[in-house]
Design a protein around this motif. Structure first.
Motif, short mmCIF file in Angstrom:
data_model
loop_
_atom_site.label_atom_id
_atom_site.label_comp_id
_atom_site.label_asym_id
_atom_site.label_seq_id
_atom_site.Cartn_x
_atom_site.Cartn_y
_atom_site.Cartn_z
N ARG A 154 0.83 -1.21 0.00
CA ARG A 154 0.00 0.00 0.00
C ARG A 154 0.86 1.26 0.00
O ARG A 154 0.43 2.33 -0.44
CB ARG A 154 -0.93 0.00 1.23
N ASP A 179 3.12 -8.15 6.43
CA ASP A 179 1.92 -8.92 6.76
C ASP A 179 0.99 -8.98 5.55
O ASP A 179 1.02 -8.10 4.68
CB ASP A 179 1.18 -8.27 7.94
N GLU A 180 0.16 -10.00 5.51
CA GLU A 180 -0.69 -10.25 4.34
C GLU A 180 -1.60 -9.06 4.02
O GLU A 180 -1.82 -8.73 2.84
CB GLU A 180 -1.54 -11.50 4.59
N ASN A 181 -2.12 -8.37 5.04
CA ASN A 181 -3.05 -7.27 4.78
C ASN A 181 -2.39 -6.04 4.18
O ASN A 181 -3.06 -5.11 3.74
CB ASN A 181 -3.80 -6.89 6.07
N GLU A 182 -1.03 -6.00 4.16
CA GLU A 182 -0.32 -4.86 3.58
C GLU A 182 0.09 -5.11 2.13
O GLU A 182 0.51 -4.19 1.43
CB GLU A 182 0.94 -4.57 4.40
#
Length: 608
Positions: A391, A405-408
């Motif tokens: 991001r 981390d996966e959400n980034e």
């Protein structure tokens, strides 16, 4: 006289007998006295002799005469056979006019043989094909000759047969080297495979290629050179083309194979020059040595080597950080392919992110740090270079514990390889199954010879590091051989798997795994660590965690101590009181104590 000089190297797949053949050549030419001979004479480091492999190229000068003719100077460069050290082979080939292609009669042409042939052809070298190990009862001489004939397009009578072990055919090979390999012409334009040298400005004067170097504390950098023009003597004023550094030759000489001083080195000769330069970074492999006042441009040299496998190396004791730094700097002087830069980890402290040519290269470097420099190290799980779109933008990640981390993460790209495998037809089914397990995209499958099938394909570099080579040898009973080269970057679906020991994440154990194999990999790592880690005085929990979940867990029971051994008879309540006290102590210890992971556990986890 350069007309009596022959410069050549021996190229072959690993374990095809290069070092043994070099031993016999040293004996036949009487370069080394028989009483001083030992096996693998040119393999200078103990690790090379222990493992039976050549790690570093080694030049040697031999004088040979068949009795009736003139005496010839034979400059041999012995080269490594393992694919990790292919860069060493390319450097050796660039310094010679010919190559002896050695093929094991029991194994035939293998994948690395094809790679070496293509490299020698690209440099326009004279290739002399030789079948080795003809003394063995299982030797397939006619079949091996047929494979070489198909590969090189030569006639049967042009293929020599030798036994490096017994010495049979070695003298005939030396005669063939003299007759077929051209004498060095001594012009830059005649540098093997480099047709643009004349355009680079071929003015008269000294011109030599640095194909290797070593470092001496007292004499500085000792450059291994191939002279293309001019003459270099002790005291000659010389210049390094890349850096412009001017120096005086402290000594020139030849390899016997130990350093032996000489009056001069002329055009076509291979030898060394002592530069007296104490800063190693100034001298580079592939640089050109010119006369101090020369205006000539540099020779094309070598392409810059890029590391393939990355691992972070930390000292076991942080007080030894400076010792590790000095050890890596010294190792870099003899291993130009090694890359390292300083980094720090919250858990492991200060260390170095190191780049290697492959898994074997990594093993050798770690072993040398401990053996040669007495520095105990912790090496993290090997990884490759990933390009990650997050991001916040694009980043490059080399270490698993630095993986976001996966959400980034938006997208992940990883390096792929082009691979080539040669194997017997009856092993094809097992190998195809293995290729599917390692995400290989199988391309063309063709007949290489009556006894060999060739498979071409592509695979992630990450999967090659997952014991692919060992598993290939196992499933093919040792008959399959592998060659590979870098390909493109591709999109991947990967996750970080963290390993916790005593409920604390260990960065060195972290790894990057594909989503589809996440749980399998988690269970395998935990199970392996369960058998590797020694017991503690408290129960030791080993866990694998990813995406916020514990995927696998094992507990190593606490080391037991019989606290009642000094008691006998009497009331049982006395024993129960001691047991209760011990239990409470262990509970308190597990909450407060640190668990020190032994350094060999990191290497054991890497190995199968």
């Amino acid at each position: 006289m350069s007309s009596n000089i022959r410069n050549f190297c021996i190229i072959a797949h690993i374990d095809h007998g290069k070092s043994t053949l070099a031993d016999r050549m040293l004996e036949v030419t009487k370069t080394v006295e028989k009483r001083l001979m030992r096996e693998q004479f040119l393999d200078m480091h103990p690790l090379e002799r222990e493992r039976g492999i050549t790690i570093k190229m080694q030049p040697v000068r031999m004088n040979y005469s068949n009795g009736s003719g003139p005496e010839y100077v034979l400059n041999l460069i012995d080269t490594p056979g393992h694919i990790d050290f292919n860069y060493e082979v390319s450097r050796a080939l660039a310094a010679v006019e010919g190559a002896v292609l050695l093929v094991d009669a029991t194994q035939g042409v293998e994948a690395q043989t094809l790679s070496n042939v293509e490299l020698a052809r690209s440099l326009k070298l004279m290739i002399i094909p030789v079948v080795n190990k003809i003394d063995l009862p299982q030797a397939r001489i006619s079949e091996t000759k047929a494979e070489i004939r198909n590969l090189l397009g030569v006639r049967d009578e042009e293929i020599l047969t030798v036994s490096a072990k017994t010495g049979e055919g070695v003298e005939m090979l030396l005669e063939e080297i003299i007759n077929k390999i051209p004498a060095p012409a001594g012009k830059k334009s005649d540098f093997p495979g480099k047709s643009d040298f004349e355009e680079a400005g071929a003015t008269k004067g000294v011109c030599a290629l640095i194909f290797d170097y070593e470092y001496s504390t007292h004499r500085g950098v000792i450059a291994h050179i191939r002279v293309f023009e001019g003459e270099i003597k002790k005291g000659s004023r010389l210049k390094l083309a890349a850096t412009g550094e001017i120096f005086s030759a402290g000594e020139v000489g030849i390899f016997r194979p130990e350093l032996a001083a000489a009056d001069s080195l002329g055009a076509g000769e291979i030898g060394y020059v002592i530069t007296n330069i104490k800063e190693a970074k100034i001298v580079r492999v592939g640089d050109t040595v010119l006369g101090a006042s020369s205006a000539s441009q540099a020779l094309p040299g070598y392409k810059e080597i890029k590391p393939v496998v990355f691992s972070s190396v930390y000292p076991e004791d942080q007080d030894k950080f400076e010792d590790l730094k000095r050890a890596l700097e010294r190792l870099k002087l003899v291993d130009s392919a090694l890359f390292f830069e300083e980094e720090s980890s919250g858990v492991l402290g200060r260390g170095f992110r190191c780049g290697f040519l492959g898994m074997l290269h990594l093993e050798i470097v770690v072993a040398r740090l401990e053996r040669d420099f007495k520095v105990e190290t912790i090496a993290t799980t090997p990884s490759v270079k990933y390009k990650i779109s997050t991001r916040k933008g694009e980043i490059e990640v080399y270490a698993p514990h630095r993986f976001p981390d996966e959400n980034e993460i938006k997208d992940i790209f990883e390096p792929w390889l082009k691979i080539e495998i040669l194997l017997p037809p009856d092993k094809l089914a097992g190998v195809i199954k293995l290729l599917n397990e390692h995400e290989v995209e199988v391309g063309d499958t063709s007949k290489f010879s009556d006894t060999r099938v060739r498979i071409e394909g592509k695979m992630p570099l990450r999967e090659l590091m997952r014991d692919f080579f060992d598993e290939l040898k196992s499933v093919s009973s040792g008959y399959a051989s592998l060659n590979y080269e870098q390909d493109e970057m591709r999109k991947a679906d990967l996750l970080r798997l963290d390993i916790l020991v005593a409920e604390e994440a260990v960065p060195a154990f972290a790894r990057i795994v594909p989503r589809r194999r996440l749980e399998t990999e988690a269970e395998a790592v935990v199970e392996k660590l369960y058998h590797i880690l020694p017991k503690a005085l408290f129960a030791l929990k080993i866990q694998a965690k990813s995406m916020g979940r514990i995927l696998a867990s094992r507990t190593i029971k606490a080391a037991s101590k019989d606290v009642t051994q000094h008691m006998y008879g009497g009331d049982r309540t006395r024993k129960m009181k001691l047991w209760k006290k011990q239990k409470e102590g262990k509970k308190r210890l597990s909450a407060e104590a640190d668990y020190d992971i032994p350094p060999d556990a990191y290497l054991k986890l890497m190995k199968k």
